[in-house]
Design a protein around this motif. Structure first.
Motif, mmCIF file in Angstrom:
data_model
loop_
_atom_site.group_PDB
_atom_site.id
_atom_site.type_symbol
_atom_site.label_atom_id
_atom_site.label_comp_id
_atom_site.label_asym_id
_atom_site.label_seq_id
_atom_site.Cartn_x
_atom_site.Cartn_y
_atom_site.Cartn_z
ATOM 1 N N ILE A 140 -6.596 7.552 -0.368
ATOM 2 C CA ILE A 140 -6.970 6.043 0.112
ATOM 3 C C ILE A 140 -6.234 5.081 0.572
ATOM 4 O O ILE A 140 -5.934 4.568 1.597
ATOM 5 C CB ILE A 140 -8.304 5.534 -0.673
ATOM 6 C CG1 ILE A 140 -9.291 6.405 -0.893
ATOM 7 C CG2 ILE A 140 -8.517 3.919 -0.320
ATOM 8 C CD1 ILE A 140 -10.619 5.900 -1.947
ATOM 9 N N LEU A 169 -13.119 4.759 -7.608
ATOM 10 C CA LEU A 169 -13.055 3.468 -6.902
ATOM 11 C C LEU A 169 -13.157 2.330 -7.947
ATOM 12 O O LEU A 169 -12.330 1.442 -7.469
ATOM 13 C CB LEU A 169 -14.484 3.397 -6.207
ATOM 14 C CG LEU A 169 -14.771 4.410 -5.083
ATOM 15 C CD1 LEU A 169 -16.123 3.999 -4.222
ATOM 16 C CD2 LEU A 169 -13.793 4.265 -3.923
ATOM 17 N N VAL A 192 -9.064 2.687 -7.096
ATOM 18 C CA VAL A 192 -8.726 2.078 -5.949
ATOM 19 C C VAL A 192 -9.179 0.432 -5.638
ATOM 20 O O VAL A 192 -8.081 -0.250 -5.394
ATOM 21 C CB VAL A 192 -9.983 2.679 -4.823
ATOM 22 C CG1 VAL A 192 -9.569 2.331 -3.692
ATOM 23 C CG2 VAL A 192 -9.553 4.339 -4.906
ATOM 24 N N SER A 223 0.585 -1.116 -0.229
ATOM 25 C CA SER A 223 0.010 -0.032 0.032
ATOM 26 C C SER A 223 0.882 1.265 -0.016
ATOM 27 O O SER A 223 0.521 2.228 -0.599
ATOM 28 C CB SER A 223 -1.172 0.021 1.248
ATOM 29 O OG SER A 223 -1.894 -0.969 1.015
#
Length: 304
Positions: free
Chosen positions: A201, A83, A87, A43
């Motif tokens: 995010i 998204l 994401v 991440s």
């Protein structure tokens, strides 16, 4: 900028060059990512590439006097597009790569055109065409053939498979949404905000789950971050959004089906992953799938 209706989409020479750029850069990105996520927090790595890509796109927009503002009525739509196209896709991708080889992760990820087609049929009532159906069947045959070549790895890595299928599913839905989006902003501005949203995010995920393993990246890891931020995101995503918003989900998705081939061969060159006869056979099937989908679309556009 409104997405063009399917009947009006033109596959121009520039579009084909952009498809080639995206195909090569994204294909080589798989072994590069596989190398990084096995030694660096996933991440954190992805957040750094998102940040670099956002800065590069922002600077480019400023040099072109682009306004990076989004109309209030389009904020929620841009967030939803981020998204699916950024994401969730990258979340499944980087963690799927932890468990799978780079080539096989690329193969599973590029079942995406199937999910894009199904999403278009279910949510947007788009008509199925015979070239699109034939292309999907050929592409799926290629991915299944490649999967057989590493069946033991796939069987032993169910979590990796689930993560990559999740990534492919959400990306496919995102592509269908992209095609049907009604936005006034151009592709550069859209890409900027998609990257920025994804950065926040992933930075939050990295802060929550990886802070105890943070460290300064090594030289090769920095090169991978630069490649991901500048080539994969800042350049290739702008090109991809142009194609995705212009062509049908089936055509835009299948047009980059060579990406897993570059992923497989790139994994062999960079990481020493073995290439089998199934890889070569799949390459021929994918080339045929591209021809079935792109040639009819190009012929129709010239006939209008």
């Amino acid at each position: 900028m409104r997405a063009l209706p399917g009947s009006a989409a033109r596959v121009s020479g520039i579009d084909l060059l952009l498809i080639l750029l995206v195909t090569v850069s994204w294909g080589l990105n798989y072994p590069i990512m596989k190398f990084v996520v096995t030694s660096y927090p996933p991440s954190t790595f992805r957040a750094l590439t998102f940040l670099l890509g956002t800065l590069a796109i922002g600077l480019y927009a400023l040099t072109k006097n682009e306004k990076l503002l989004i109309p209030r009525a389009e904020l929620w739509l841009v967030f939803k597009l981020s998204l699916g196209n950024m994401v969730f896709w990258h979340l499944g991708l980087i963690y799927g790569l932890v468990y799978l080889s780079s080539g096989r992760a690329a193969i599973i990820g590029y079942t995406m055109p199937v999910w894009a087609l199904l999403a278009s049929l279910v949510f947007y009532k788009e008509a199925m065409t015979w070239p699109a159906l034939a292309g999907v069947i050929l592409a799926l045959s290629a991915t299944l053939l490649l999967a057989v070549g590493d069946a033991s790895n796939l069987v032993n890595q169910p979590l990796g498979i689930a993560l990559m299928l999740f990534a492919a599913l959400t990306w496919g839905i995102g592509i269908a949404m992209m095609k049907n989006a009604r936005l006034s902003i151009n592709n550069v501005v859209l890409n900027f905000w998609n990257l920025l949203i994804a950065f926040f995010i992933f930075a939050a995920l990295a802060l929550a789950f990886e802070r105890d393993v943070w460290r300064w990246p090594l030289t090769l890891e920095w090169l991978a971050i630069l490649y991901g931020g500048l080539v994969t995101f800042a350049i290739s995503y702008v090109a991809w959004f142009r194609v995705a918003r212009k062509l049908s989900p089936a055509t835009s998705g299948l047009s980059i089906m060579l990406v897993p081939v570059f992923g497989v061969f790139g994994g062999s060159l960079v990481l020493g992953e073995v290439i089998a006869w199934t890889d070569i056979s799949a390459l021929l099937l994918i080339l045929l799938a591209m021809a079935v989908v792109l040639v009819p679309a190009r012929s129709r556009s010239h006939g209008q």
